[in-house]
Design a protein around this motif. Structure first.
Motif, short mmCIF file in Angstrom:
data_model
loop_
_atom_site.label_atom_id
_atom_site.label_comp_id
_atom_site.label_asym_id
_atom_site.label_seq_id
_atom_site.Cartn_x
_atom_site.Cartn_y
_atom_site.Cartn_z
N ARG A 110 -0.96 8.45 5.54
CA ARG A 110 -0.60 8.32 6.96
C ARG A 110 -1.66 7.54 7.72
N LEU A 111 -2.93 7.80 7.35
CA LEU A 111 -4.06 7.18 8.03
C LEU A 111 -4.09 5.68 7.76
N LEU A 112 -3.85 5.31 6.50
CA LEU A 112 -3.98 3.91 6.10
C LEU A 112 -2.77 3.08 6.46
N THR A 113 -1.60 3.71 6.55
CA THR A 113 -0.39 2.95 6.82
C THR A 113 0.35 3.52 8.02
N LEU B 240 -3.97 13.26 -0.08
CA LEU B 240 -3.48 11.90 -0.28
C LEU B 240 -2.39 11.55 0.72
N LEU B 241 -1.59 12.55 1.09
CA LEU B 241 -0.56 12.33 2.12
C LEU B 241 -1.24 11.97 3.44
N ALA B 242 -2.32 12.70 3.76
CA ALA B 242 -3.06 12.42 4.99
C ALA B 242 -3.64 11.01 4.94
N LEU C 227 0.79 -1.23 0.00
CA LEU C 227 0.00 0.00 0.00
C LEU C 227 0.83 1.29 0.00
N PRO C 228 1.89 1.38 0.81
CA PRO C 228 2.67 2.63 0.77
C PRO C 228 3.19 2.95 -0.63
N ALA C 229 3.71 1.94 -1.33
CA ALA C 229 4.23 2.16 -2.68
C ALA C 229 3.10 2.56 -3.63
N LEU C 230 1.95 1.87 -3.47
CA LEU C 230 0.80 2.18 -4.33
C LEU C 230 0.36 3.62 -4.11
N LEU C 231 0.24 4.01 -2.83
CA LEU C 231 -0.24 5.37 -2.54
C LEU C 231 0.77 6.42 -2.99
N ALA C 232 2.05 6.10 -2.89
CA ALA C 232 3.06 7.05 -3.38
C ALA C 232 2.85 7.26 -4.87
N GLY C 233 2.59 6.17 -5.59
CA GLY C 233 2.32 6.28 -7.03
C GLY C 233 1.07 7.08 -7.29
N VAL C 234 0.03 6.85 -6.50
CA VAL C 234 -1.22 7.58 -6.69
C VAL C 234 -1.00 9.08 -6.48
N ARG C 235 -0.15 9.41 -5.50
CA ARG C 235 0.10 10.85 -5.24
C ARG C 235 0.77 11.51 -6.45
N ILE C 236 1.83 10.89 -6.94
CA ILE C 236 2.55 11.46 -8.08
C ILE C 236 1.61 11.59 -9.28
N THR C 237 0.87 10.49 -9.53
CA THR C 237 -0.04 10.47 -10.67
C THR C 237 -1.11 11.55 -10.55
N THR C 238 -1.68 11.69 -9.36
CA THR C 238 -2.75 12.67 -9.18
C THR C 238 -2.26 14.08 -9.47
#
Lengths: 246, 226
Positions: free
Chosen positions: A213-216, A208-210, A145-156
């Motif tokens: 943090r919340l999810l992981t 997305l950063l928040a 999940l952390p890697a996925l969310l990092a990707g989602v942040r950049i993409t967004t």
């Protein structure tokens, strides 16, 4: 007239513009958010199976990563134009183009996240009788999940910026206002819409950063202690991909 | 597919390649904008990035500038610059925008490339009595070269794409074929223009991959110390 009319003077910053056209600005912002959100959501939904395929069958990894990388180097105006015969002048044209761009980073990050799942965790889950689906859903995906969310942040963030190019087919959210402002030489409209666009990107990033943090919560626990190492490793980590399509 | 055979017809009509609005002239404009701006951006960004990387300072700036670049819409910058007084100077707004968007990938990649050079190798070079300049030219630069070239490639792709968007702000280049096609509601022309732009972007990337390999100072030698 005692008060100078900034609309007539065509000033860059004009409160009267924001007041009188607030509905137009809100509509454009809503469209912008909707296009971005749809693109990123569909992007994740497409990237996840692709990443799983690339992991399951090694020989597929190179072509999948290769194709998504090639898509990334196609200029956005060309990408949207190439989709024109298939979608016509529609919002789905813009969303499809943005989804294709998002795949590069999303597939890469999800794959990296899945590959970084410790073998012990996988073995332990198997030993406890987890089937492949439950293993994926309850062990591998949460750890990736952390890697996925990092990707989602950049993409967004890059999708928010790219959505403006959709103005070429009239579905560019705030981009439509920007392009329109060029034709009418309307400075306040161009600057306001551009500023809103950047604000939108920053807001999305912080939200997305928040969420991350919340999810992981476990990723923060050990980041505090080894400050020196964490800082040293950080710059390289935060740049998954440094170019962005325009 | 109608539009695709139409695009093929458009591309094979020689009249579309000639004259001021023809492909050759637009391609020349595109390559001129892109080439000049990439060169200027390299001259600005690479020395700064390498100096910062060599002395190990300013990492936050070098890395974050890419994140900032990502959040700023290229189209907005092009149009904003066109509406400023700079817009009266013809191509100047486009050239400035192209340089602005080429700098972040160059800066970030070159900096990271310099910092990722194995510290023990640098220490060994110093221990052998190399001066700062020698360490830079003979150790750090050759080892950082792949990342520097990655940055140049990203910047080039970025510049070609931004030069395409310049057409939406009323400038020339191959993007103009696409925007003109939209204005004329001529889908075959839009597709043909898009095909040419995509081809150019991929060709530029391909040429730079090749150039990176040809000019690699470590070609034929291993970068890995083991």
């Amino acid at each position: 007239m005692s008060k100078r009319d900034c609309l007539v003077a065509n000033d860059w910053i004009c409160g009267e513009y924001v007041r009188s056209r607030s509905q137009e600005l809100i509509d454009a912002t809503v469209e912008h958010v909707a296009i971005t959100a749809a693109s990123v959501a569909i992007g994740v939904a497409v990237a996840l199976p692709l990443a799983l395929l690339a992991r399951r069958w090694r020989f597929l990894a190179a072509p999948i990563l290769g194709v998504t990388t090639v898509l990334y180097s196609i200029p956005s105006l060309a990408m949207f134009s190439l989709l024109l015969p298939f979608f016509g002048l529609s919002a789905s044209l813009v969303v499809t183009g943005l989804v294709l761009y998002s795949l590069t980073i999303l597939v890469r990050n999800i794959l990296a996240g899945l590959q970084a799942v410790p073998e012990e965790a996988r073995e332990a889950a198997k030993g406890m009788g987890y089937g492949p689906l439950r293993l994926l859903w309850e062990v591998e995906l949460p750890l990736a999940l952390p890697a996925l969310l990092a990707g989602v942040r950049i993409t967004t963030v890059s999708t928010v910026a790219l959505t403006t190019v959709g103005a070429i087919v009239d579905y560019g959210g705030l981009g439509t206002l920007i392009l329109d402002g060029l034709d009418t030489q309307f400075k306040a409209q161009v600057l306001t819409a551009s500023a809103l666009c950047v604000a939108l990107a920053i807001t999305a990033d912080l939200l997305l950063l928040a969420l991350q943090r919340l999810l992981t919560p476990w990723t923060r626990a050990h980041r505090i202690r080894p400050g020196r190492f964490a800082r040293k490793a950080d710059p390289a980590k935060s740049v998954a991909k440094v170019a962005e399509p325009v | 597919m109608n539009a695709i055979s139409g695009a093929y017809d458009w591309l094979t009509t020689s009249a579309n390649w000639q004259g001021e609005k023809g492909v050759w002239h637009r391609l020349a404009e595109h390559l001129y904008f892109s080439g000049v701006c990439l060169a200027v951006a390299c001259l600005i960004a690479l020395p700064i990035a390498m100096l910062l990387g060599h002395i190990g300072k300013g990492g936050a700036l070098a890395v974050n500038i890419s994140n900032v670049g990502r959040a700023v819409p290229t189209l907005a910058v092009l149009i904003l610059l066109t509406l400023t007084p700079l817009g009266e100077h013809g191509d100047l707004p486009t050239l400035i925008a192209l340089v602005l968007f080429a700098v972040p990938p160059l800066l970030t990649n070159a900096y990271i490339g310099m910092r990722e050079v194995d510290r023990s190798v640098v220490e060994a070079a110093r221990g052998m009595g190399m001066s700062g300049g020698q360490v830079f030219a003979r150790v750090e630069l050759p080892l950082a070269y792949p990342m520097v070239m990655t940055g140049v490639r990203s910047a080039a792709v970025q510049v070609v794409a931004t030069a395409t968007l310049a057409a939406m702000a009323g400038e020339g280049g191959l993007g103009r074929i696409i925007t003109a096609g939209f204005n004329l509601q001529n889908t075959p022309q839009v597709v043909a223009g898009a095909f040419l732009v995509a081809l150019l972007a991929l060709a530029v990337e391909g040429v730079l991959v090749l150039a990176g390999w040809v000019f690699d100072p470590m070609r034929g030698r291993s970068r890995v110390s083991e």
